[in-house]
Design a protein around this motif. Structure first.
Motif, PDB file in Angstrom:
ATOM      1  N   TYR A   1       0.847  -1.179   0.000  1.00  0.00           N
ATOM      2  CA  TYR A   1       0.000   0.000   0.000  1.00  0.00           C
ATOM      3  C   TYR A   1       0.884   1.230   0.000  1.00  0.00           C
ATOM      4  O   TYR A   1       1.968   1.228   0.583  1.00  0.00           O
ATOM      5  CB  TYR A   1      -0.900   0.033   1.236  1.00  0.00           C
ATOM      6  N   GLY A   2       0.422   2.270  -0.651  1.00  0.00           N
ATOM      7  CA  GLY A   2       1.214   3.481  -0.684  1.00  0.00           C
ATOM      8  C   GLY A   2       0.368   4.687  -1.004  1.00  0.00           C
ATOM      9  O   GLY A   2      -0.817   4.592  -1.328  1.00  0.00           O
ATOM     10  N   LYS A   3       1.006   5.835  -0.895  1.00  0.00           N
ATOM     11  CA  LYS A   3       0.338   7.090  -1.190  1.00  0.00           C
ATOM     12  C   LYS A   3       1.359   8.034  -1.794  1.00  0.00           C
ATOM     13  O   LYS A   3       2.464   8.176  -1.275  1.00  0.00           O
ATOM     14  CB  LYS A   3      -0.230   7.702   0.084  1.00  0.00           C
ATOM     15  N   LEU A   4       0.997   8.627  -2.901  1.00  0.00           N
ATOM     16  CA  LEU A   4       1.815   9.673  -3.496  1.00  0.00           C
ATOM     17  C   LEU A   4       1.157  11.002  -3.171  1.00  0.00           C
ATOM     18  O   LEU A   4      -0.066  11.121  -3.195  1.00  0.00           O
ATOM     19  CB  LEU A   4       1.919   9.503  -5.010  1.00  0.00           C
ATOM     20  N   GLN A   5       1.972  11.981  -2.888  1.00  0.00           N
ATOM     21  CA  GLN A   5       1.461  13.254  -2.425  1.00  0.00           C
ATOM     22  C   GLN A   5       0.387  13.834  -3.348  1.00  0.00           C
ATOM     23  O   GLN A   5      -0.639  14.280  -2.889  1.00  0.00           O
ATOM     24  CB  GLN A   5       2.607  14.234  -2.270  1.00  0.00           C
ATOM     25  N   ASP A   6       0.621  13.815  -4.635  1.00  0.00           N
ATOM     26  CA  ASP A   6      -0.333  14.415  -5.560  1.00  0.00           C
ATOM     27  C   ASP A   6      -1.310  13.416  -6.171  1.00  0.00           C
ATOM     28  O   ASP A   6      -2.196  13.807  -6.907  1.00  0.00           O
ATOM     29  CB  ASP A   6       0.420  15.112  -6.700  1.00  0.00           C
ATOM     30  N   ALA A   7      -1.142  12.130  -5.896  1.00  0.00           N
ATOM     31  CA  ALA A   7      -1.953  11.132  -6.590  1.00  0.00           C
ATOM     32  C   ALA A   7      -2.932  10.383  -5.698  1.00  0.00           C
ATOM     33  O   ALA A   7      -3.769   9.661  -6.195  1.00  0.00           O
ATOM     34  CB  ALA A   7      -1.042  10.118  -7.279  1.00  0.00           C
ATOM     35  N   GLY A   8      -2.863  10.486  -4.400  1.00  0.00           N
ATOM     36  CA  GLY A   8      -3.779   9.764  -3.534  1.00  0.00           C
ATOM     37  C   GLY A   8      -3.262   8.381  -3.166  1.00  0.00           C
ATOM     38  O   GLY A   8      -2.087   8.076  -3.348  1.00  0.00           O
ATOM     39  N   THR A   9      -4.165   7.538  -2.667  1.00  0.00           N
ATOM     40  CA  THR A   9      -3.776   6.221  -2.173  1.00  0.00           C
ATOM     41  C   THR A   9      -3.874   5.160  -3.258  1.00  0.00           C
ATOM     42  O   THR A   9      -4.625   5.293  -4.203  1.00  0.00           O
ATOM     43  CB  THR A   9      -4.652   5.804  -0.981  1.00  0.00           C
ATOM     44  N   GLY A  10      -3.105   4.084  -3.065  1.00  0.00           N
ATOM     45  CA  GLY A  10      -3.113   2.995  -4.032  1.00  0.00           C
ATOM     46  C   GLY A  10      -2.083   1.948  -3.683  1.00  0.00           C
ATOM     47  O   GLY A  10      -1.873   1.644  -2.506  1.00  0.00           O
ATOM     48  N   ALA A  11      -1.433   1.403  -4.699  1.00  0.00           N
ATOM     49  CA  ALA A  11      -0.457   0.324  -4.527  1.00  0.00           C
ATOM     50  C   ALA A  11       0.831   0.659  -5.262  1.00  0.00           C
ATOM     51  O   ALA A  11       0.805   1.080  -6.424  1.00  0.00           O
ATOM     52  CB  ALA A  11      -1.020  -0.989  -5.050  1.00  0.00           C
ATOM     53  N   ILE A  12       1.958   0.464  -4.588  1.00  0.00           N
ATOM     54  CA  ILE A  12       3.273   0.605  -5.204  1.00  0.00           C
ATOM     55  C   ILE A  12       3.733  -0.801  -5.564  1.00  0.00           C
ATOM     56  O   ILE A  12       3.819  -1.670  -4.695  1.00  0.00           O
ATOM     57  CB  ILE A  12       4.267   1.269  -4.243  1.00  0.00           C
ATOM     58  N   VAL A  13       3.996  -1.029  -6.848  1.00  0.00           N
ATOM     59  CA  VAL A  13       4.292  -2.376  -7.343  1.00  0.00           C
ATOM     60  C   VAL A  13       5.714  -2.427  -7.914  1.00  0.00           C
ATOM     61  O   VAL A  13       6.073  -1.618  -8.760  1.00  0.00           O
ATOM     62  CB  VAL A  13       3.271  -2.800  -8.427  1.00  0.00           C
ATOM     63  N   GLN A  14       6.503  -3.382  -7.408  1.00  0.00           N
ATOM     64  CA  GLN A  14       7.834  -3.662  -7.944  1.00  0.00           C
ATOM     65  C   GLN A  14       7.669  -4.771  -8.976  1.00  0.00           C
ATOM     66  O   GLN A  14       7.176  -5.846  -8.636  1.00  0.00           O
ATOM     67  CB  GLN A  14       8.777  -4.142  -6.830  1.00  0.00           C
TER      68      GLN A  14
ATOM     69  N   LEU B   1      13.164  -6.538 -18.183  1.00  0.00           N
ATOM     70  CA  LEU B   1      12.484  -5.320 -17.757  1.00  0.00           C
ATOM     71  C   LEU B   1      12.294  -5.300 -16.246  1.00  0.00           C
ATOM     72  O   LEU B   1      11.866  -6.296 -15.656  1.00  0.00           O
ATOM     73  CB  LEU B   1      11.116  -5.203 -18.433  1.00  0.00           C
ATOM     74  N   ARG B   2      12.602  -4.166 -15.636  1.00  0.00           N
ATOM     75  CA  ARG B   2      12.388  -3.961 -14.198  1.00  0.00           C
ATOM     76  C   ARG B   2      11.901  -2.529 -13.995  1.00  0.00           C
ATOM     77  O   ARG B   2      12.447  -1.601 -14.581  1.00  0.00           O
ATOM     78  CB  ARG B   2      13.671  -4.144 -13.399  1.00  0.00           C
ATOM     79  N   CYS B   3      10.885  -2.383 -13.150  1.00  0.00           N
ATOM     80  CA  CYS B   3      10.399  -1.040 -12.859  1.00  0.00           C
ATOM     81  C   CYS B   3       9.549  -1.050 -11.597  1.00  0.00           C
ATOM     82  O   CYS B   3       9.162  -2.115 -11.092  1.00  0.00           O
ATOM     83  CB  CYS B   3       9.592  -0.474 -14.029  1.00  0.00           C
ATOM     84  N   GLU B   4       9.295   0.138 -11.102  1.00  0.00           N
ATOM     85  CA  GLU B   4       8.358   0.332  -9.997  1.00  0.00           C
ATOM     86  C   GLU B   4       7.248   1.210 -10.549  1.00  0.00           C
ATOM     87  O   GLU B   4       7.507   2.238 -11.176  1.00  0.00           O
ATOM     88  CB  GLU B   4       9.041   1.032  -8.824  1.00  0.00           C
ATOM     89  N   ARG B   5       6.024   0.796 -10.328  1.00  0.00           N
ATOM     90  CA  ARG B   5       4.879   1.555 -10.811  1.00  0.00           C
ATOM     91  C   ARG B   5       3.910   1.791  -9.663  1.00  0.00           C
ATOM     92  O   ARG B   5       3.748   0.947  -8.781  1.00  0.00           O
ATOM     93  CB  ARG B   5       4.143   0.823 -11.941  1.00  0.00           C
ATOM     94  N   TYR B   6       3.253   2.935  -9.731  1.00  0.00           N
ATOM     95  CA  TYR B   6       2.240   3.284  -8.749  1.00  0.00           C
ATOM     96  C   TYR B   6       0.876   3.146  -9.404  1.00  0.00           C
ATOM     97  O   TYR B   6       0.641   3.662 -10.492  1.00  0.00           O
ATOM     98  CB  TYR B   6       2.444   4.717  -8.244  1.00  0.00           C
ATOM     99  N   PHE B   7      -0.016   2.421  -8.746  1.00  0.00           N
ATOM    100  CA  PHE B   7      -1.381   2.238  -9.216  1.00  0.00           C
ATOM    101  C   PHE B   7      -2.301   3.000  -8.260  1.00  0.00           C
ATOM    102  O   PHE B   7      -2.474   2.600  -7.107  1.00  0.00           O
ATOM    103  CB  PHE B   7      -1.770   0.754  -9.223  1.00  0.00           C
ATOM    104  N   GLN B   8      -2.873   4.093  -8.737  1.00  0.00           N
ATOM    105  CA  GLN B   8      -3.754   4.914  -7.913  1.00  0.00           C
ATOM    106  C   GLN B   8      -5.167   4.345  -7.921  1.00  0.00           C
ATOM    107  O   GLN B   8      -5.745   4.110  -8.970  1.00  0.00           O
ATOM    108  CB  GLN B   8      -3.784   6.350  -8.421  1.00  0.00           C
ATOM    109  N   TYR B   9      -5.700   4.124  -6.726  1.00  0.00           N
ATOM    110  CA  TYR B   9      -7.054   3.595  -6.586  1.00  0.00           C
ATOM    111  C   TYR B   9      -8.067   4.728  -6.693  1.00  0.00           C
ATOM    112  O   TYR B   9      -7.870   5.814  -6.154  1.00  0.00           O
ATOM    113  CB  TYR B   9      -7.220   2.883  -5.243  1.00  0.00           C
TER     114      TYR B   9
END
Length: 135
Positions: free
Chosen positions: A82-95, A103-111
């Protein structure tokens, strides 16, 4: 307050009655985690967020993880929290890591909730990307 100049006895107790319930009902704490656990789909892409920070089946277009602009989805593995980005709200941070390791990345999925119900918007990708909807 009752003995203060300018305050009559009539207003003193009324003020206390109005203020105390407001003060008693205020709470400060962590916002609840968004309900991101489950299966989500957007076009040819899909992601399954499982309990305990594990990922189930994940198929994403390579461009979603800084890869080629191919229309063929690639299998990924990884973890989430679970995570929260300041300007994007709550959601999930996925590695994420593709099964071939390329391919490797971290993506934020805003709920959020939209016209199609619950959605996960993937940040950091082309603005034309449609949101993932709950399956």
């Amino acid at each position: 307050m009752i003995g203060s100049p300018g305050l009559s006895r009539r207003y003193g107790p009324a003020l206390l009655v109005c203020v105390l319930p407001l003060a008693a009902s205020c709470t400060v704490g962590k916002a609840p985690d968004p309900p991101v656990i489950g299966s989500w789909k957007a076009g040819a892409s899909s992601i399954q967020l499982l309990e305990g920070g594990k990922l189930g089946e994940v198929l994403l277009l390579p461009a979603m993880c800084r890869g080629d602009n191919s229309p063929t989805a690639v299998k990924f593995t990884g973890t989430w929290k679970y995570g929260k980005l300041q300007d994007a709200g709550t959601g999930a941070i996925v590695q994420l890591a593709s099964l071939d390791g390329y391919l490797r990345c971290e993506r934020y999925f805003q709920y959020g909730k939209g016209n199609n119900g619950e959605q996960l918007g993937m940040t950091g990708v082309d603005a034309g990307q449609e949101p993932f909807v709950r399956q």
